[in-house]
Motif scaffolding. Structure first.
Motif, PDB file in Angstrom:
ATOM      1  N   LEU A  95       0.827  -1.206   0.000  1.00 42.96           N
ATOM      2  CA  LEU A  95       0.000   0.000   0.000  1.00 42.96           C
ATOM      3  C   LEU A  95       0.863   1.258   0.000  1.00 42.96           C
ATOM      4  CD1 LEU A  95      -2.715   1.356   0.074  1.00 42.96           C
ATOM      5  CD2 LEU A  95      -2.785   1.052   2.554  1.00 42.96           C
ATOM      6  N   ASP A  96       1.888   1.280   0.832  1.00 41.39           N
ATOM      7  CA  ASP A  96       2.776   2.449   0.878  1.00 41.39           C
ATOM      8  C   ASP A  96       3.495   2.649  -0.454  1.00 41.39           C
ATOM      9  OD1 ASP A  96       2.091   2.959   3.500  1.00 41.39           O
ATOM     10  OD2 ASP A  96       3.712   1.730   4.318  1.00 41.39           O
ATOM     11  N   VAL A  97       3.927   1.543  -1.069  1.00 42.21           N
ATOM     12  CA  VAL A  97       4.620   1.633  -2.360  1.00 42.21           C
ATOM     13  C   VAL A  97       3.671   2.186  -3.422  1.00 42.21           C
ATOM     14  CG1 VAL A  97       5.626   0.273  -4.224  1.00 42.21           C
ATOM     15  CG2 VAL A  97       6.315  -0.151  -1.858  1.00 42.21           C
ATOM     16  N   ARG A  98       2.437   1.691  -3.436  1.00 43.52           N
ATOM     17  CA  ARG A  98       1.471   2.175  -4.420  1.00 43.52           C
ATOM     18  C   ARG A  98       1.208   3.671  -4.230  1.00 43.52           C
ATOM     19  NH1 ARG A  98      -2.289  -3.080  -4.251  1.00 43.52           N
ATOM     20  NH2 ARG A  98      -1.546  -4.067  -6.173  1.00 43.52           N
ATOM     21  N   LEU A  99       1.014   4.086  -2.995  1.00 42.57           N
ATOM     22  CA  LEU A  99       0.777   5.498  -2.742  1.00 42.57           C
ATOM     23  C   LEU A  99       1.950   6.346  -3.213  1.00 42.57           C
ATOM     24  CD1 LEU A  99      -0.916   5.555   0.802  1.00 42.57           C
ATOM     25  CD2 LEU A  99      -1.887   6.345  -1.359  1.00 42.57           C
ATOM     26  N   ALA A 100       3.165   5.880  -2.930  1.00 43.61           N
ATOM     27  CA  ALA A 100       4.358   6.634  -3.329  1.00 43.61           C
ATOM     28  C   ALA A 100       4.469   6.733  -4.849  1.00 43.61           C
ATOM     29  CB  ALA A 100       5.607   5.984  -2.736  1.00 43.61           C
ATOM     30  N   LEU A 101       4.199   5.628  -5.552  1.00 37.43           N
ATOM     31  CA  LEU A 101       4.301   5.642  -7.010  1.00 37.43           C
ATOM     32  C   LEU A 101       3.215   6.517  -7.640  1.00 37.43           C
ATOM     33  CD1 LEU A 101       5.185   1.903  -7.663  1.00 37.43           C
ATOM     34  CD2 LEU A 101       6.646   3.888  -8.124  1.00 37.43           C
ATOM     35  N   TRP A 102       2.002   6.438  -7.104  1.00 38.88           N
ATOM     36  CA  TRP A 102       0.935   7.300  -7.613  1.00 38.88           C
ATOM     37  C   TRP A 102       1.269   8.762  -7.365  1.00 38.88           C
ATOM     38  CZ3 TRP A 102      -2.756   6.867 -10.969  1.00 38.88           C
ATOM     39  CH2 TRP A 102      -3.340   5.617 -11.229  1.00 38.88           C
ATOM     40  N   ALA A 103       1.795   9.068  -6.168  1.00 40.31           N
ATOM     41  CA  ALA A 103       2.176  10.448  -5.870  1.00 40.31           C
ATOM     42  C   ALA A 103       3.266  10.926  -6.821  1.00 40.31           C
ATOM     43  CB  ALA A 103       2.645  10.558  -4.414  1.00 40.31           C
ATOM     44  N   ALA A 104       4.240  10.061  -7.113  1.00 40.57           N
ATOM     45  CA  ALA A 104       5.312  10.424  -8.044  1.00 40.57           C
ATOM     46  C   ALA A 104       4.746  10.664  -9.450  1.00 40.57           C
ATOM     47  CB  ALA A 104       6.370   9.327  -8.075  1.00 40.57           C
ATOM     48  N   ALA A 105       3.827   9.799  -9.870  1.00 40.59           N
ATOM     49  CA  ALA A 105       3.220   9.972 -11.194  1.00 40.59           C
ATOM     50  C   ALA A 105       2.464  11.289 -11.289  1.00 40.59           C
ATOM     51  CB  ALA A 105       2.278   8.804 -11.490  1.00 40.59           C
TER      52      ALA A 105
END
Length: 431
Positions: free
Chosen positions: A178-188
């Protein structure tokens, strides 16, 4: 000084003129966002935690970028002409799938399709549709290569990050997915939002300031409408709102709060900003449109959705007939969202006019300071205090700057009369 793109008129595309306004197709498209904003509030209301709030903000940022991309396209070519209606319906379908996938955007649910993949896929389809149309419109306008790169390159980088986020369950540690997904979406999203920083240097232009301002005013109304619906639906754990005096009182206070928020944005602030947009030319106009509308209005939408969530949490406690003080998560969301909304009004005025709205700033500080004692109050009293503060601010702004308000209103009414007379004259001659 940059000029609006000169598109070749054809049966496929029609350029937006300086006097163009919002089309009915764009309003139809916005209906999707009533549902989408409602789903975001429902997503966070299940359990108000820091991670849930961050997830909600990321989803809102994603929805906002989808919306503002289509709004930008509608400021380049008419959304109700040629190929654009077909594109609009495709974008609506992708946006609706995106909206229904919000509750499963970051976490898989059993017996369903993989939620993060559906969510990411809908976003990529939506971005692909708008990107292809942008590229075609820009090539038809014979725009320079720099504009094509500014539009397409960040979208491609963001698509890679979105794909990684969707597949995170396959390669990231199970306890960190979940944390990884949030970080990647935020980066995108950071990559996508960076486009606006380069537009003034790519010789972009806002073809119609009126269309741009009206488009953003309508999405604020859409968000306020979502707050009304959210208030009327009440807490999700009940089939219906009980008809008790406290529930009715809380509902009336909620409408009163939303009415004050509407007044603070639409009475003089938005009309004066639109007038400033009309009077700004060249790269300064695109910078103003970006900062005030694309960026600051996004935070305004976050504040309105947060207010809707806070009102939902207040009615939940009231509907349970509890006399305990309002829980701290509910207080922080409600008071924090209203304070953020007031601060955005201050920021919009400061960016547009280089002037500080001291009364609104003071009200935001007061609301923030009152959040702590409000946690010791019953829900209805805590809500009534918030309504009182915003109501006092409305009265102060109404009478403390009466002369400036009269000038703004006179200018708005004069413009309306000119438009109405020109329209009436055309109809007399041609209809």
């Amino acid at each position: 000084m940059s000029a609006p793109p000169q598109l070749r008129r054809s049966r496929w595309l029609r350029p937006v003129m300086p006097g163009s306004r919002v089309t009915r197709l764009e309003l139809f498209f916005d209906l999707i966002f009533v549902f989408a904003f409602l789903n975001v509030a429902g997503l966070v209301s299940v359990e108000v935690t820091t991670q849930a709030v961050l997830s909600g903000v990321v989803v809102l940022a994603l929805l906002w970028f989808c919306w503002t991309t289509f709004a930008t396209l509608g400021n380049l070519v008419r959304a109700d002409y040629g190929l654009l209606p077909l594109l609009g319906f495709g974008v609506m379908a992708a946006a609706f799938v995106l909206a229904i996938a919000i509750p499963q955007a970051f976490v898989n649910q059993p017996d369903d399709l993989t939620g993060p993949v559906v969510f990411a896929g809908a976003y990529l389809v939506l971005r692909g549709l708008t990107l292809v149309t942008f590229l075609y419109a820009l090539s038809a306008a014979a725009r320079n290569r720099r504009q094509l790169v500014v539009i397409s390159l960040p979208a491609l980088v963001a698509a890679v990050l979105v794909g990684l986020a969707a597949s995170a369950s396959r390669w990231a540690p199970a306890d960190a997915v979940l944390d990884v997904r949030l970080a990647l979406w935020a980066a995108a999203l950071l990559v996508e939002y960076s486009v606006g920083l380069f537009l003034p240097y790519a010789r972009w232009a806002v073809a119609s300031a009126g269309h741009w301002a009206e488009r953003h005013s309508l999405i604020v109304i859409i968000a306020l409408g979502e707050a009304v619906i959210s208030l009327g639906l009440g807490p999700g754990r009940f089939d219906r709102l009980t008809l008790t005096v406290p529930v009715i009182t809380g509902s009336v206070l909620g409408i009163a709060l939303l009415a004050t928020l509407w007044w603070l944005h639409f009475d003089t602030l938005l009309p004066s900003v639109e007038q400033a947009m009309h009077g700004t030319r060249g790269p300064e106009r695109i910078a103003l449109a970006r900062d005030v509308f694309s960026y600051l209005h996004f935070v305004t939408i976050v504040a309105i959705v947060g207010t809707a969530l806070g009102l939902k949490l207040v009615l939940e406690v009231v509907a349970m007939r509890e006399t305990e003080p309002l829980p701290w998560p509910a207080v922080s969301v409600l008071y924090g969202s209203v304070a953020l909304y007031l601060l955005m009004g201050v920021a919009v005025a400061a960016r547009t006019f280089r002037r500080l709205r001291s009364t609104a700033l003071a009200a935001a500080v007061v609301v923030s300071l009152l959040a702590v004692p409000a946690a010791a109050l019953t829900p209805l009293v805590a809500l009534a205090v918030l309504v009182a503060v915003c109501g006092v601010l409305v009265v102060i702004q109404r009478y403390s700057a009466a002369d400036a308000r009269a000038r703004i209103k006179a200018s708005v009414h004069a413009e309306e009369r000119v438009i109405e007379e020109a329209t009436s004259e055309w109809r007399r001659q041609h209809l």
